[in-house]
Write a protein that holds these residues in place. Structure first.
Motif, PDB file in Angstrom:
ATOM      1  N   MET B 110       0.904  -1.319  -0.041  1.00 54.73           N
ATOM      2  CA  MET B 110      -0.046   0.113   0.015  1.00 54.73           C
ATOM      3  C   MET B 110       0.752   1.241   0.022  1.00 54.73           C
ATOM      4  SD  MET B 110      -3.084  -1.091   2.952  1.00 54.73           S
ATOM      5  CE  MET B 110      -3.843  -2.612   2.836  1.00 54.73           C
ATOM      6  N   GLY B 119      -6.777   0.906   8.080  1.00 58.90           N
ATOM      7  CA  GLY B 119      -7.979   0.243   9.396  1.00 58.90           C
ATOM      8  C   GLY B 119      -9.289   0.664   8.815  1.00 58.90           C
ATOM      9  N   ARG B 121     -10.696   0.807   5.876  1.00 55.89           N
ATOM     10  CA  ARG B 121     -11.064   0.320   4.644  1.00 55.89           C
ATOM     11  C   ARG B 121     -11.220  -1.260   5.157  1.00 55.89           C
ATOM     12  NH1 ARG B 121      -7.059   2.501   0.470  1.00 55.89           N
ATOM     13  NH2 ARG B 121      -8.435   4.135  -0.550  1.00 55.89           N
ATOM     14  N   LEU B 122     -10.438  -1.707   6.027  1.00 52.75           N
ATOM     15  CA  LEU B 122     -10.172  -3.148   6.379  1.00 52.75           C
ATOM     16  C   LEU B 122     -11.461  -3.245   7.233  1.00 52.75           C
ATOM     17  CD1 LEU B 122      -6.451  -3.764   7.205  1.00 52.75           C
ATOM     18  CD2 LEU B 122      -7.894  -4.791   5.266  1.00 52.75           C
ATOM     19  N   THR B 123     -12.040  -2.440   7.793  1.00 50.23           N
ATOM     20  CA  THR B 123     -13.043  -2.338   8.868  1.00 50.23           C
ATOM     21  C   THR B 123     -14.281  -1.977   7.795  1.00 50.23           C
ATOM     22  OG1 THR B 123     -12.759  -0.472   9.629  1.00 50.23           O
ATOM     23  CG2 THR B 123     -11.905  -2.162  10.894  1.00 50.23           C
ATOM     24  N   ARG B 171      -1.634   5.483  10.932  1.00 49.16           N
ATOM     25  CA  ARG B 171      -2.647   4.450  10.671  1.00 49.16           C
ATOM     26  C   ARG B 171      -3.408   4.269  11.974  1.00 49.16           C
ATOM     27  NH1 ARG B 171       0.221  -1.017   8.966  1.00 49.16           N
ATOM     28  NH2 ARG B 171       0.640  -1.334  10.973  1.00 49.16           N
ATOM     29  N   VAL B 175      -8.279   5.324  12.782  1.00 51.49           N
ATOM     30  CA  VAL B 175      -9.676   4.890  13.190  1.00 51.49           C
ATOM     31  C   VAL B 175     -10.200   5.354  14.335  1.00 51.49           C
ATOM     32  CG1 VAL B 175      -8.980   2.485  12.030  1.00 51.49           C
ATOM     33  CG2 VAL B 175      -8.299   2.836  14.301  1.00 51.49           C
TER      34      VAL B 175
END
Lengths: 305, 262
Positions: B110, B119, B121-123, B171, B175
Motif C-alpha cells: 500500500m 484501518g 478500509r479493512l473495517t 494508521r 480509526v
C-alpha cells in the motif's frame, strides 16, 4: 624450518589436487544440465530451420489449418495453439481458485493436525501418473459430463482440461502456500490491531503481500498445463481445429507431437519435421513463462525480507 | 499517613485489570496483575526482557489470544465494562485501542495514503468523502505530514524506519481510537527517530490514553506520568514516574532502575 615448510606445502598441494578433482566433477554435474538444455535447443533449432526452409513463416503463422499429414497440406499453427490454449485455460480456471483457496485454508485456517493430513494428501495428486488422469478423463469424466452436456463428444477439450486442472492444483496450492506463509506475521498483527476481521486481513493484507509469489506459482502451473501431454493425447482427440468450443475433439501441440512420433511417419521428411517446428513453438511459450515466473519469484523474495 | 504507598491516581481508570493471568500453552507468563491505566495520561510499563510487559498490553486489546495456544484469565474493564465478556467482539474492541508494534509494519503493498486509510478500509468504515481529511489529520497528528504530503501515492515501505513507525502511528490514529498501546515502539529506531516519537507521545497524550511498554528506563522517565515495573510476570510496583525513579518502595525496583540487573 625450510624442510617443514616444503613438506607442508606439498601436503597442501596434494589435498588441493583432490579438492580440485572433486570440484571439477561437481562442476561437470552442474554443467551437464546446461549442455542438455543447449543440446535440446540445438536439435530443435536445426530441425526447425530445416522445416522453415520448405515452409515459409507466413504459412506457419497466417494459415488457419493444420493438415501436414494430408494430401492437401496446410501448416498453420493456430489450430494446435488454440487446442493447447483451450485445455490450459480450462485447467487454470478450475485449478487457480481451488488451489488458492486450499492454500489459504492450509496456511491461515487449518489446525496443525489438519495440515499434517491434508498437505501430503494434496501433494499425492501431483504424484499420480498423468496416464491415469488421461484414462480418468476418457472413461469417467467424459461419460459423467455427457449426462449434463448431451452433445459432448467422446474426445473433447473439456474433460482433459478438467483433469489437467486437478493435476496442477497441488502445484498452485503448495507454491502459493509457501508465498502466503512467508508473509511476515507482523502484517497480520498490524491488520488485526486495526480492528480488521480475519477475512479482510487475509484477502486485503496477506494475499496482496504474497501476490508475486502466487503469480509465480500460477505461471509455473500454466506452463505445466501447456506442456501436459498424456492426458490430452488420450482424451482430447486428434483433430486440429481452430475452435474455442470445449465440447468437440481438438488437438494440442503436445498431442500432435505424440501422434507423429508414435506413428509411421518416416524420419527426415517434411511431415516428420513439423513436430520440431511445433516443439520449438511449445518451447518458446513455456520458456517465456518460466522466465516471467522467475522474475516474479525474485521480486517476491525481495518484498518479503 | 502512608507516605510510601501510592495515592490513587487522580484520573479515572481507562483500563482496569484485575487478577490478569496469561498463558502460552501450559506456561504462565503473567501471575495475577492488578493495574489501572488512567485516562488521558501516559503509563509506562518497564521491566527486563521476558517479564511479561508486552504480553500484558496485548491482553488489553485481546491480541494475546491470537497466538496459538495462548490463554487469558482474570478481568479487564474498559470504561467500566468487561472486554472479555461473551458478548464482546474483539474486533470492535481493537478499534477503540490502537496498537503500535516493536518493528514498524506498514503494509508493503500500500501507498502512504492507503496505509493511513487501511484501518477504515479493512473495517469497511471508510467514508470516501472524508478520506483526504482523515489522511491529513492522521499524518499531522503523527508529525509526518510535512515530510510526506507531496508523495502520498508512494509506497509506505520506501520511508525511513522512524517515518515508517510514525506512519504506523498515523494508521492507528486514523480509526479514531481512545487508547494507544505502544509495544516498544522505538526499539528498532535510532536516537533521532526515537526523540521524534517521544515528542509525538507528548503531543498525543492530551487526546489519547497511552500505555507504552519500554525496556528503556530513560524513555519511561521522559514520556510517562505513571510507571509500572514488571518482573517475572508480576507487577512489583506502580506509581507516579517521578516517585518510581527517585524513591521506589520495593528494593527490586531500585535494583532495576539503578542498573543492578536487567
Amino acid at each position: 624450518m625450510s624442510d617443514a615448510t616444503v613438506r607442508s606445502t606439498k601436503t597442501r598441494r596434494g589435498a588441493g589436487l583432490g579438492e580440485r578433482a572433486i570440484e571439477l566433477f561437481l562442476g561437470a554435474c552442474g554443467v551437464l544440465s546446461l549442455f542438455t538444455t543447449a543440446g535440446i535447443i540445438a536439435v530443435l533449432a536445426f530441425e526447425t530451420w530445416a522445416f522453415f526452409r520448405e515452409v515459409p513463416l507466413s504459412a506457419f503463422f497466417f494459415d488457419t489449418e493444420w493438415t501436414p499429414l494430408f494430401a492437401d497440406k496446410h501448416f498453420g499453427i493456430w489450430p494446435l495453439l488454440a487446442g493447447t490454449f483451450l485445455t490450459s485455460a480450462i485447467a487454470i480456471v478450475l485449478a487457480l481458485p481451488a488451489g488458492l483457496l486450499a492454500a489459504i485454508y492450509l496456511s491461515e485456517f487449518a489446525s496443525a493436525r489438519m495440515r499434517r493430513v491434508l498437505k501430503p494428501a494434496l501433494e499425492l495428486l501431483a504424484g499420480v501418473p498423468t496416464l491415469v488422469y488421461g484414462y480418468f478423463a476418457l472413461v469417467l469424466v467424459t461419460p459423467l459430463l455427457q449426462r449434463v452436456i448431451p452433445d459432448l463428444s467422446g474426445f473433447n477439450a473439456l474433460s482433459s482440461g478438467i483433469c489437467i486442472g486437478i493435476m496442477i492444483i497441488p502445484m498452485i496450492s503448495s507454491l502459493s502456500e509457501d508465498a502466503i506463509y512467508a508473509v511476515p506475521n507482523t502484517l497480520r498483527e498490524g491488520a488485526y490491531a486495526l480492528g480488521a476481521g480475519r477475512l479482510a486481513t487475509i484477502f486485503r493484507v496477506v494475499l496482496p503481500a504474497a501476490a508475486s509469489g502466487i503469480a509465480a506459482a500460477l505461471i509455473l502451473a500454466v506452463s505445466r498445463a501447456v506442456g501436459e501431454t498424456m492426458i490430452v493425447a488420450i482424451a482430447a482427440g486428434q483433430q486440429p481445429r481452430l475452435t474455442l468450443d470445449p465440447r468437440v475433439p481438438i488437438e494440442t501441440m503436445t498431442a500432435y507431437i505424440v501422434q507423429v512420433s508414435m506413428g509411421d511417419t518416416p524420419a527426415d521428411t517434411l511431415e516428420y519435421r513439423t513436430i520440431f517446428a511445433v516443439a520449438a513453438m511449445l518451447f518458446v511459450v513455456t520458456f517465456a513463462m518460466n522466465l516471467v515466473s522467475h522474475r516474479l519469484a525474485r521480486r517476491f523474495r525481495v518484498a518479503s525480507t | 499517613m502512608p507516605t510510601t504507598r501510592e495515592r490513587e491516581p487522580a484520573r479515572p481508570a481507562k483500563f482496569s485489570a484485575r487478577g490478569v493471568m496469561a498463558f502460552f500453552g501450559d506456561k504462565r507468563v503473567l501471575h495475577g496483575i492488578d493495574l489501572d491505566i488512567p485516562a488521558g495520561e501516559v503509563t509506562a510499563i518497564i521491566g527486563p526482557s521476558g517479564c511479561g510487559k508486552s504480553t500484558f498490553i496485548r491482553c488489553l486489546n485481546r491480541m494475546h489470544e491470537l497466538i496459538p495456544g495462548a490463554r487469558f484469565e482474570g478481568t479487564i474493564e474498559l470504561d467500566g465494562s468487561s472486554i472479555y465478556g461473551r458478548e464482546i467482539d474483539p474486533v470492535l474492541l481493537r478499534r477503540r485501542a490502537g496498537m503500535v508494534f516493536q518493528k514498524p509494519n506498514p503494509f508493503p503493498t500500500m501507498s502512504i495514503r492507503d496505509n493511513v486509510l487501511a484501518g477504515l478500509r479493512l473495517t469497511g468504515s471508510l467514508d470516501k468523502t472524508r478520506a483526504e481529511e482523515v489522511v491529513e489529520f492522521a499524518l499531522k497528528s503523527s508529525a509526518l505530514w510535512d515530510e510526506v504530503k507531496d508523495r502520498l501515492k508512494q509506497p509506505g515501505i520506501g520511508l525511513s524506519g522512524g517515518q515508517q513507525q510514525r506512519l504506523c502511528i498515523a494508521r492507528a490514529l486514523a480509526v479514531e481510537p481512545e487508547v494507544l498501546l505502544m509495544d516498544e515502539p522505538c526499539s528498532s529506531l535510532d536516537p533521532v527517530a526515537t526523540a521524534r516519537i517521544e515528542d509525538l507521545i507528548h503531543e498525543l497524550k492530551s487526546r489519547y490514553t497511552i500505555a507504552i511498554v519500554t525496556h528503556n528506563m530513560q524513555q519511561a522517565a521522559r514520556v510517562s506520568g505513571r510507571t509500572a515495573f514488571f518482573l517475572q510476570g508480576e507487577l512489583v510496583e506502580v506509581g507516579a514516574t517521578d516517585r518510581i525513579f527517585t524513591a521506589p518502595t520495593d528494593s527490586r525496583t531500585e535494583d532495576y532502575i539503578t542498573g543492578k540487573f536487567g
